[in-house]
Design an enzyme around this catalytic site. Structure first.
Site, PDB file in Angstrom:
ATOM      1  N   SER A  50       0.840  -1.194   0.000  1.00 20.50           N
ATOM      2  CA  SER A  50       0.000   0.000   0.000  1.00 20.50           C
ATOM      3  C   SER A  50       0.879   1.250   0.000  1.00 20.50           C
ATOM      4  CB  SER A  50      -0.885   0.008   1.245  1.00 20.50           C
ATOM      5  OG  SER A  50      -0.080   0.157   2.409  1.00 20.50           O
ATOM      6  N   ASP A  82      -0.727  -1.640  -4.202  1.00 20.91           N
ATOM      7  CA  ASP A  82      -2.103  -1.896  -3.780  1.00 20.91           C
ATOM      8  C   ASP A  82      -2.824  -0.569  -3.575  1.00 20.91           C
ATOM      9  OD1 ASP A  82      -4.273  -3.457  -2.966  1.00 20.91           O
ATOM     10  OD2 ASP A  82      -3.620  -3.563  -0.882  1.00 20.91           O
ATOM     11  N   HIS A  83      -3.957  -0.406  -4.228  1.00 15.97           N
ATOM     12  CA  HIS A  83      -4.777   0.814  -4.112  1.00 15.97           C
ATOM     13  C   HIS A  83      -3.979   2.081  -4.443  1.00 15.97           C
ATOM     14  CE1 HIS A  83      -8.468  -1.052  -2.625  1.00 15.97           C
ATOM     15  NE2 HIS A  83      -7.691  -1.848  -1.922  1.00 15.97           N
ATOM     16  N   HIS A 180     -12.415  -4.411   3.898  1.00 16.02           N
ATOM     17  CA  HIS A 180     -11.065  -4.429   4.455  1.00 16.02           C
ATOM     18  C   HIS A 180     -11.159  -4.547   5.976  1.00 16.02           C
ATOM     19  CE1 HIS A 180     -10.173  -2.082   0.600  1.00 16.02           C
ATOM     20  NE2 HIS A 180      -9.530  -3.229   0.492  1.00 16.02           N
ATOM     21  N   HIS A 208     -11.081  -8.365  -2.796  1.00 18.38           N
ATOM     22  CA  HIS A 208     -10.405  -7.627  -1.728  1.00 18.38           C
ATOM     23  C   HIS A 208     -11.061  -7.988  -0.398  1.00 18.38           C
ATOM     24  CE1 HIS A 208      -7.876  -4.422  -3.797  1.00 18.38           C
ATOM     25  NE2 HIS A 208      -8.320  -5.193  -4.767  1.00 18.38           N
ATOM     26  N   GLY A 209     -10.364  -7.753   0.693  1.00 14.09           N
ATOM     27  CA  GLY A 209     -10.936  -8.048   2.005  1.00 14.09           C
ATOM     28  C   GLY A 209     -11.065  -9.528   2.262  1.00 14.09           C
ATOM     29  N   VAL A 231      -5.093 -10.720   1.111  1.00 12.91           N
ATOM     30  CA  VAL A 231      -5.074 -11.014   2.547  1.00 12.91           C
ATOM     31  C   VAL A 231      -4.015 -10.138   3.207  1.00 12.91           C
ATOM     32  CG1 VAL A 231      -4.601 -12.770   4.297  1.00 12.91           C
ATOM     33  CG2 VAL A 231      -5.835 -13.408   2.208  1.00 12.91           C
TER      34      VAL A 231
END
Length: 284
Positions: A50, A82-83, A180, A208-209, A231
């Site tokens: 992230s 990520d994101h 999340h 996701h999540g 994960v």
């Protein structure tokens, strides 16, 4: 082996009805635990990073750790943003050595999300880097971003299909009811949305999540067309709970290796259990 794009293994995952795990790298111990588990089970995997983790570790250290893992293991490993919040962040990661990026334009309008994602795909493809897009808003907390359940929007299958057709992303994260963080109760996953989108596009759907989702729901998601599952929280909880237990047991411990080693071992077990659940063992 060098880091690879997700296109080295995601098409095979979709074709053979299994999923490849994205496990977030938050520090050296996370990176070591993930690759150790994957080596034992001969599985491809994705290091998710992230923007918050990038700020914490530094982009140079992040890339160096991932490259060392790929070289040591000989496994197909993707280093994935990520994101990613902007074109600029995605390009910075690509220039630094990331082999995959996610552009999360889910907070923009549908048309603007398409426009911005297309720009990222065009630039990344020229560099041999894979791209994940996102449609719909996934609830929960990740880094400093919090989305309550009321504002989490499910993806519409017809929009997801059009989004893929216009952007050409290599995999597509769609909001289907996961969140999340850890769940207070059971998530309500819309398998019908996964199936409708997966049947209409040639690339995998991303879940996701994935932390805390019951195993049977994970299996149903993969059967419906999910080929990548993220994960992070379960590893964070295993790590922190273990450190807390070690320090509570002996207040005289001050050597970080005395509590980080058992924490790393706890994460190895989490990752192994997920790899086996996702069906990616022996697929490297």
């Amino acid at each position: 082996m060098a880091l690879v794009s997700m296109n080295e293994f995601l098409p095979k995952a979709k074709a053979n009805k299994y999923a490849v795990g994205q496990f977030n790298m938050n520090n050296l111990e996370f990176a070591q635990a993930i690759v150790e588990a994957a080596m034992e089970l001969k599985s491809p995997f994705i290091y998710g990073v992230s923007e918050g983790a990038l700020k914490y570790m530094g982009i140079e250290f992040t890339v160096a750790i991932a490259e060392a893992a790929a070289k040591k293991s000989g496994l197909p490993i993707a280093l994935h943003l990520d994101h990613g919040s902007s074109f600029e962040v995605a390009m910075k990661c690509i220039r630094a050595g990331f082999s995959s990026v996610m552009f999360d334009g889910s907070h923009y309008s549908f048309e603007e999300n398409i426009r911005l994602t297309k720009e990222v795909v065009k630039a990344a493809r020229a560099m041999g880097v894979s791209v994940e897009g996102e449609l719909g808003t996934i609830g929960g907390v990740e880094d400093d971003i919090s989305v309550d359940e009321e504002h989490a929007n499910l993806a519409k299958p017809e929009e997801a299909i059009r989004f893929y057709e216009e952007t050409g992303v290599d995999c597509l994260a769609i909001a289907v009811g996961t969140a999340h963080g850890m769940y207070a109760g059971e998530p309500n996953i819309h398998f019908d949305i996964i199936e409708a989108v997966s049947k209409a596009i040639p690339v995998p759907v991303v879940l996701h999540g994935g932390s805390g989702v019951p195993d049977e729901m994970i299996r149903k998601s993969i059967a419906a067309g999910v080929g990548k599952i993220n994960v992070n929280t379960e590893n964070q909880v295993a790590c922190t709970d273990t450190i807390r237990a070690v320090l509570n047991k002996d207040a005289k411990i001050y050597d970080p290796r005395k509590y980080l080693t058992p924490a790393r071992n706890a994460m190895v077990e989490v990752v192994k259990s997920k790899i086996e659940l996702f069906g990616s063992s022996n697929q490297a």
